[in-house]
Enzyme design. Structure first.
Site, PDB file in Angstrom:
ATOM      1  N   LYS A  93       0.816  -1.224   0.000  1.00 20.69           N
ATOM      2  CA  LYS A  93       0.000   0.000   0.000  1.00 20.69           C
ATOM      3  C   LYS A  93       0.853   1.279   0.000  1.00 20.69           C
ATOM      4  O   LYS A  93       0.463   2.270  -0.610  1.00 20.69           O
ATOM      5  CB  LYS A  93      -0.950   0.003   1.204  1.00 20.69           C
ATOM      6  CG  LYS A  93      -2.084  -1.013   1.078  1.00 20.69           C
ATOM      7  CD  LYS A  93      -3.052  -0.887   2.248  1.00 20.69           C
ATOM      8  CE  LYS A  93      -4.112  -1.969   2.209  1.00 20.69           C
ATOM      9  NZ  LYS A  93      -5.086  -1.844   3.293  1.00 20.69           N
ATOM     10  N   ASP A  98     -10.276   2.553   2.649  1.00 23.25           N
ATOM     11  CA  ASP A  98     -10.389   1.798   3.908  1.00 23.25           C
ATOM     12  C   ASP A  98     -11.168   2.577   4.979  1.00 23.25           C
ATOM     13  O   ASP A  98     -12.029   2.012   5.666  1.00 23.25           O
ATOM     14  CB  ASP A  98      -8.997   1.447   4.461  1.00 23.25           C
ATOM     15  CG  ASP A  98      -8.371   0.254   3.762  1.00 23.25           C
ATOM     16  OD1 ASP A  98      -9.128  -0.560   3.182  1.00 23.25           O
ATOM     17  OD2 ASP A  98      -7.141   0.128   3.792  1.00 23.25           O
TER      18      ASP A  98
HETATM   19  P1  NDP Z   1       0.854  -2.755  10.515  1.00 22.03           P
HETATM   20  O1  NDP Z   1       1.829  -3.871  10.458  1.00 22.03           O
HETATM   21  O2  NDP Z   1       1.130  -1.478   9.767  1.00 22.03           O
HETATM   22  O3  NDP Z   1       0.628  -2.308  12.072  1.00 22.03           O
HETATM   23  C1  NDP Z   1       0.425  -3.278  13.044  1.00 22.03           C
HETATM   24  C2  NDP Z   1      -0.072  -2.615  14.328  1.00 22.03           C
HETATM   25  O4  NDP Z   1      -0.454  -3.657  15.233  1.00 22.03           O
HETATM   26  C3  NDP Z   1       0.973  -1.762  15.062  1.00 22.03           C
HETATM   27  O5  NDP Z   1       0.325  -0.689  15.691  1.00 22.03           O
HETATM   28  C4  NDP Z   1       1.524  -2.761  16.089  1.00 22.03           C
HETATM   29  O6  NDP Z   1       2.063  -2.144  17.254  1.00 22.03           O
HETATM   30  C5  NDP Z   1       0.268  -3.508  16.444  1.00 22.03           C
HETATM   31  N1  NDP Z   1       0.498  -4.846  16.998  1.00 22.03           N
HETATM   32  C6  NDP Z   1       0.893  -5.960  16.326  1.00 22.03           C
HETATM   33  N2  NDP Z   1       0.961  -7.013  17.174  1.00 22.03           N
HETATM   34  C7  NDP Z   1       0.608  -6.555  18.410  1.00 22.03           C
HETATM   35  C8  NDP Z   1       0.477  -7.157  19.688  1.00 22.03           C
HETATM   36  N3  NDP Z   1       0.736  -8.446  19.883  1.00 22.03           N
HETATM   37  N4  NDP Z   1       0.096  -6.396  20.736  1.00 22.03           N
HETATM   38  C9  NDP Z   1      -0.161  -5.065  20.547  1.00 22.03           C
HETATM   39  N5  NDP Z   1      -0.065  -4.436  19.352  1.00 22.03           N
HETATM   40  C10 NDP Z   1       0.322  -5.172  18.298  1.00 22.03           C
HETATM   41  O7  NDP Z   1      -0.549  -3.393  10.066  1.00 22.03           O
HETATM   42  P2  NDP Z   1      -1.787  -2.636   9.431  1.00 22.03           P
HETATM   43  O8  NDP Z   1      -1.990  -1.384  10.186  1.00 22.03           O
HETATM   44  O9  NDP Z   1      -1.634  -2.562   7.963  1.00 22.03           O
HETATM   45  O10 NDP Z   1      -2.991  -3.658   9.689  1.00 22.03           O
HETATM   46  C11 NDP Z   1      -3.515  -3.893  10.995  1.00 22.03           C
HETATM   47  C12 NDP Z   1      -4.649  -4.877  10.910  1.00 22.03           C
HETATM   48  O11 NDP Z   1      -5.789  -4.322  10.257  1.00 22.03           O
HETATM   49  C13 NDP Z   1      -4.316  -6.151  10.143  1.00 22.03           C
HETATM   50  O12 NDP Z   1      -4.626  -7.241  10.975  1.00 22.03           O
HETATM   51  C14 NDP Z   1      -5.213  -6.142   8.925  1.00 22.03           C
HETATM   52  O13 NDP Z   1      -5.652  -7.444   8.622  1.00 22.03           O
HETATM   53  C15 NDP Z   1      -6.365  -5.281   9.394  1.00 22.03           C
HETATM   54  N6  NDP Z   1      -7.020  -4.580   8.271  1.00 22.03           N
HETATM   55  C16 NDP Z   1      -8.340  -4.893   7.985  1.00 22.03           C
HETATM   56  C17 NDP Z   1      -9.001  -4.260   6.953  1.00 22.03           C
HETATM   57  C18 NDP Z   1     -10.432  -4.624   6.666  1.00 22.03           C
HETATM   58  O14 NDP Z   1     -10.931  -4.241   5.587  1.00 22.03           O
HETATM   59  N7  NDP Z   1     -11.115  -5.269   7.570  1.00 22.03           N
HETATM   60  C19 NDP Z   1      -8.343  -3.242   6.111  1.00 22.03           C
HETATM   61  C20 NDP Z   1      -6.964  -2.970   6.514  1.00 22.03           C
HETATM   62  C21 NDP Z   1      -6.349  -3.636   7.548  1.00 22.03           C
HETATM   63  P3  NDP Z   1       3.628  -1.715  17.341  1.00 22.03           P
HETATM   64  O15 NDP Z   1       3.724  -0.399  16.631  1.00 22.03           O
HETATM   65  O16 NDP Z   1       3.891  -1.593  18.801  1.00 22.03           O
HETATM   66  O17 NDP Z   1       4.419  -2.798  16.682  1.00 22.03           O
END
Ligand code: NDP
Length: 268
Positions: free
Chosen positions: A68, A104
């Protein structure tokens, strides 16, 4: 007879994507003459995959993980919502130009307000996560005029940084949320994919609160936590279908109905 207009979703991996099914259902419902396929691009081959698709007559693409941000850089022009999201999930090709959009946030807001019947205006909203998905929904959420929008993240500095870019929001770590409660809690972290529980303080969910997890198709630990605290829960399938409907509208100028498609995707 003219050949159907071609569309695709590009990502890596891509075989799990529900987008071809959703758009094929939209096309059948609206009578639009299109095809929609899934394309696996090599991790270092996103731009080439887009150019090949344009050369083969492609009219538009959805873009998913991990491309993206690259799609954002590849686009010649961006919509305002794509620019503020810093990411593109919808590409349109016309007149030798690549237009980047991001649907989104619109999809999330429509699912919460239209499908789930929860107004965001005047509510206290908590957004968990500070990755691409969180960033993409901040502006559309603010446009609904919540009284409070707090962005909280495991790595708190990322939440502070993101909040500093969006006036009207504030950043937080998870522990700092103690003593506060919210009417709407949106989980934009990927923790649910790994079945990881979020270390959220007790009392976060106000009476009647909606807890929304962007992860779809499973009961995540976040949803379990929220329901145990008396909140209503929803997964991200509705958002997925609504962002697809918004992309379809961007490309075809027709807004498909989403209720039946959502129902079909929920069936095992
Ligand atoms: P990114 O990899 O950019 O960000 C991940 C985020 O999750 C960060 O804030 C990270 O925190 C946090 N995180 C990951 N693991 C943990 C954990 N164990 N405990 C606490 N925080 C955690 O991912 P995206 O933002 O691109 O996507 C996030 C989710 O949204 C995905 O699961 C995706 O499937 C979903 N999504 C769904 C959509 C839909 O249409 N339903 C559309 C777009 C996304 P940190 O910064 O501390 O690492």
């Amino acid at each position: 007879m003219a050949a159907p207009d071609r569309y695709a979703v590009v990502g890596n991996p891509i075989s799990h994507s529900k987008s071809p099914r959703i758009h094929t259902l939209f096309a059948a419902q609206t009578g639009e003459d299109i095809t929609y396929e899934a394309l696996l691009a090599p991790l270092d081959g996103f731009a080439a995959a887009v150019r090949d698709f344009i050369a083969a007559g492609g009219r538009g693409m959805n873009v998913t993980v991990p491309f993206k941000e690259e799609a954002f850089r590849l686009a010649h022009r961006l919509t305002e919502r794509a620019r503020t999201a810093g990411a593109v999930n919808t590409l349109s090709f016309a007149c030798d130009e690549i237009l980047g959009d991001n649907t989104d946030g619109a999809g999330l807001v429509r699912d919460i307000s239209a499908n789930l019947g929860v107004a965001i205006a005047g509510q206290r909203v908590l957004l968990l996560g500070a990755g691409g998905a969180a960033r993409g929904v901040i502006l559309p959420l603010l446009a609904e005029r919540p009284i409070v929008l707090i962005i909280a993240n495991r790595t708190a500095d990322k939440a502070y940084d993101l909040a500093s870019k969006f006036p009207g929001t504030s950043g937080s770590g998870f522990a700092d949320l103690a003593g506060q409660s919210f009417d709407l809690v949106i989980n934009a972290t990927s923790a649910g994919l790994a079945n990881a529980e979020l270390p959220l303080p007790a009392g976060l969910f106000a009476p009647g609160c909606l807890a929304y997890d962007m992860v779809y198709g499973k009961e995540t630990p976040f949803l379990e936590q929220a329901r145990a605290a008396g909140a209503k829960g929803a997964d991200g399938l509705g958002m997925l279908v609504e962002q697809a409907a918004e992309s379809f509208f961007v490309w075809r100028g027709i807004r498909p109905r989403t209720d039946a498609v959502r129902e079909m995707l929920r069936r095992p």
